[in-house]
Design an enzyme around this catalytic site. Structure first.
Site, PDB file in Angstrom:
ATOM      1  N   GLU A 210       0.822  -1.213   0.000  1.00  0.00           N
ATOM      2  CA  GLU A 210       0.000   0.000   0.000  1.00  0.00           C
ATOM      3  C   GLU A 210       0.855   1.263   0.000  1.00  0.00           C
ATOM      4  OE1 GLU A 210      -2.737  -0.731   3.319  1.00  0.00           O
ATOM      5  OE2 GLU A 210      -4.022  -1.858   1.947  1.00  0.00           O
TER       6      GLU A 210
ATOM      7  N   GLU B 140     -12.393  -2.697  12.071  1.00  0.00           N
ATOM      8  CA  GLU B 140     -12.407  -1.920  10.827  1.00  0.00           C
ATOM      9  C   GLU B 140     -13.558  -2.314   9.898  1.00  0.00           C
ATOM     10  OE1 GLU B 140      -8.753  -2.092   8.616  1.00  0.00           O
ATOM     11  OE2 GLU B 140      -9.590  -0.967   6.932  1.00  0.00           O
TER      12      GLU B 140
ATOM     13  N   ASP C  72      -8.385  -9.144   3.644  1.00  0.00           N
ATOM     14  CA  ASP C  72      -8.135  -8.087   4.622  1.00  0.00           C
ATOM     15  C   ASP C  72      -9.210  -8.035   5.709  1.00  0.00           C
ATOM     16  OD1 ASP C  72      -7.002  -5.978   5.870  1.00  0.00           O
ATOM     17  OD2 ASP C  72      -7.494  -4.483   4.348  1.00  0.00           O
TER      18      ASP C  72
END
Ligand code: GCW
Length: 662
Positions: A270, A377, A349
């Site tokens: 990322e 998240e 993820d």
């Protein structure tokens, strides 16, 4: 003051009896002055006094009175403990200080859980050598994926050390965490300077507080530090100048922080710098640092979250799920002995459900560590209730079918399969400087549960839930049952109203809260559901991306065929027509509708169950959680109606039950 007030979470030490007796606290074989033994003694005095009224006299002298003895016994396994009571006197036996501290907390836990400890007979030792928390805290005070306020370690590019620091360390020790990474894996700006003079004194001070509780401090590292701090032109791990720079730097780090644990590295991920820029492998990067840090006893924990985040959504051949295995498997066996690869539980993820990463146990000559996310998240932002311990248990219990006798993920990461000593579990933690530490009071069950599970992977999700409830709220059995049931159901409820059958994503971009079915469909992140008017799902079989073939044959075959693929993962592995019949006899589209309607209804049940606890939960805590349930219901309603409408419009197929779809 940012950090001024905070709750005691599960270390509330509610009163369970009123004995007003005295015990003498004896220490045998350990030094009374040892920092960890001092913490253990302090905690025992505090906890026993509050819960039972027992006064501990910190001396061997008090003859005649009953005794509690912390005693060295070299037959106890490292970091383990034995608790023994003869009806009068109680002993905590351990071979090392950490074990003694964990034994002290275990005794207090037993008292809090209402057990008679005078005749206790209990022993435990850690399943995993490393049990770590990873903070994604930034030095400006923000927390990446933080839902509980700001950082209590950092603000304004500086460090905070205050009461809360010690309170935090106590919490971590009480669940046997032995390593903490204090800064975000995305190391930027001031955080790069944590390994310089600018911060050594404060990092040292912090690590000393941790050391009182048997916790080692670790830092996330910027792979490009030789450029940003050293002024070098590059950070090629095979370049002599770069190697020389790291040698000097790491010497300096250990001169200043003698007990430093090591580095956690997010490289080539990322947008973070890494060895790929120089045509090197991940092993080249990790080994370079590992060799330099080795003489100091340090380790390098290297993350495997490496994938192409600039994918073209038109490209159906590239599959993000494959990336970890494709990048890391070829060097299995090349990683040096003080490198640990840290692997997220799933290949994508931290979705509400994913298959287990094929790297776990797929690597069989490399130290490995399981990374899970306690921070919610993709699982509700500590607004929606989502007790995650059942998910972690599934991952740990997963049989890799590697052909080894000990073939579960728990076996691999603990070191049992390969006989290695470096491995374990790490969690992205969910804490911040909110009064209750975790935003949602109930989210602390995940913080607590992670530590307990990492220490003892044989505990059940229910045992952990009940322990946590007893220590936090001290409820009677009837109310404990209600809350335990809420926790244990919550993950499935969340899954039902969001994205069932393993499809994942469909989430609002960037924030990752709330529905957006196509939010990631035409993006660069490699996260697609590929829905059309006939069906939905990603073909990862041998006719598709071939991801299923990354597993050992037994699992590969099972996943490869939609008829044998576990249904909860069906859409992860296959593109399935809406008219496909599931094992229940329902069509896929009907299952999607039903699941979302049920999910919403069950979320309502959870909220009602919480209401039924109104009289037994402290008012402020009750109100905070209630507010969250209101938000959860709004969220669940949006998910239900948006997902159902989307698929109704795509497929044109009516709901058999004729419910309202828009
Ligand atoms: O999916 C991503 C998160 C990022 C996080 C990253 C990672 C720390 O959205 O916020 O960055 O995972 O695990 O590195």
């Amino acid at each position: 003051m940012k950090n001024s007030k905070y709750s005691a979470m599960w270390l509330e030490y509610h009163k369970v009896s009123d004995l007003e007796t005295r015990y003498s606290l004896k220490v045998e074989g350990f030094s009374r002055d040892d920092r960890i033994i001092t913490s253990a003694a302090h905690e025992l005095s505090l906890g026993l006094k509050k819960m039972t009224g027992i006064e501990l006299i910190l001396s061997d002298a008090a003859e005649g009175s009953r005794s509690l003895t912390i005693k060295k016994d070299l037959s106890v396994r490292p970091e383990g403990y034995i608790l023994k009571g003869d009806g009068e006197n109680v002993q905590i036996l351990a071979s090392d200080e950490r074990g003694a501290l964990y034994g002290a907390f275990a005794l207090l836990r037993a008292v809090a859980c209402g057990r008679d400890v005078s005749a206790i007979d209990e022993s435990a030792s850690p399943s995993n050598p490393l049990r770590m928390m990873n903070h994604w805290d930034n030095m400006d005070g923000s927390i990446e994926r933080g839902y509980s306020g700001e950082s209590f370690f950092f603000e304004n590019d500086d460090m905070i050390i205050d009461d809360r620091t010690r309170a935090y360390a106590r919490f971590m020790a009480s669940i046997a965490i032995n390593g903490v990474v204090i800064n975000n894996v995305n190391v930027k700006g001031a955080a790069t300077y944590l390994i310089t003079d600018r911060f050594f004194a404060k990092v040292k001070e912090l690590s000393e507080i941790f050391a009182d509780y048997g916790i080692r401090l670790y830092l996330s590292l910027n792979f490009a530090a030789p450029i940003e701090l050293g002024g070098l032109e590059g950070c090629d791990p095979l370049d002599e100048k770069v190697i020389g720079w790291w040698k000097d730097k790491i010497r300096e780090v250990y001169d200043n922080l003698p007990d430093f644990g090591g580095f956690l590295v997010k490289a080539d991920s990322e947008g973070r710098p890494g060895p790929f820029t120089y045509g090197r492998t991940q092993a080249d990067g990790a080994n370079m640092l590992a060799d330099i840090i080795k003489p100091y006893g340090g380790i390098i924990i290297w993350r495997c979250f490496v994938y192409n985040c600039t994918q073209d959504w038109r490209d159906t051949k590239t599959d993000r799920a494959r990336a970890g295995y494709d990048y890391f498997k070829p060097q299995d066996g090349d990683y040096h002995e003080n490198v640990i690869l840290q692997i997220k539980n799933g290949p994508m993820d931290f979705q509400i459900r994913e298959p287990v990463s094929p790297l776990l146990g797929g690597l069989h000559k490399t130290n490995q560590m399981l990374e899970v996310q306690v921070a919610q998240e993709y699982t509700g932002h500590q607004i929606d209730l989502c007790y995650l311990i059942p998910l972690y248990k599934e991952v740990l219990d997963f049989h890799t079918c590697s052909g080894e006798e000990r073939d579960t993920v728990a076996d691999y990461v603990s070191g049992r399969t390969m006989g290695n000593t470096l491995g374990g579990m790490a969690a992205v933690i969910n804490t911040g400087n909110d009064f209750n530490w975790t935003g949602d009071d109930l989210a602390a069950a995940n913080t607590y549960g992670f530590g307990r599970l990492a220490y003892d992977t044989t505990l059940t999700a229910e045992q952990i839930a009940r322990e946590w409830i007893a220590q936090t709220f001290a409820l009677d059995r009837e109310h404990e049952d209600i809350l335990a049931d809420m926790l244990l159901r919550s993950r499935e409820v969340y899954e039902k109203y969001t994205c069932p059958l393993g499809i994942g994503w469909m989430v609002y971009p960037n924030t990752h809260y709330g529905p957006s079915v196509d939010g990631y469909e035409y993006s660069r992140w490699g996260t697609y559901h590929r829905a059309d008017h006939l069906g939905i799902g990603v073909d990862r079989s041998d006719k598709g991306t071939g991801y299923a073939q990354q597993y050992y044959p037994e699992n590969a075959d099972r996943y490869n065929d939609p008829k044998t693929c576990p249904e909860e993962l069906l859409l992860f592995f296959h593109h399935i027509p809406y008219t496909w019949k599931l094992s229940t006899g329902k069509t896929l589209i009907q299952h999607i509708y039903d699941s979302h309607f049920e999910g919403y209804d069950e979320a309502e049940d959870l909220a009602k169950a919480w209401d039924s606890l109104k009289d037994v939960i402290p008012q402020e805590s009750f109100d905070r959680v209630k507010e969250r349930f209101d938000l959860q219901l709004d969220n669940a309603r949006e998910w239900r109606d948006q997902v159902n409408s989307y698929f109704y419009r795509k497929s044109g197929i009516e709901d058999e039950k004729g419910r309202t779809i828009y």
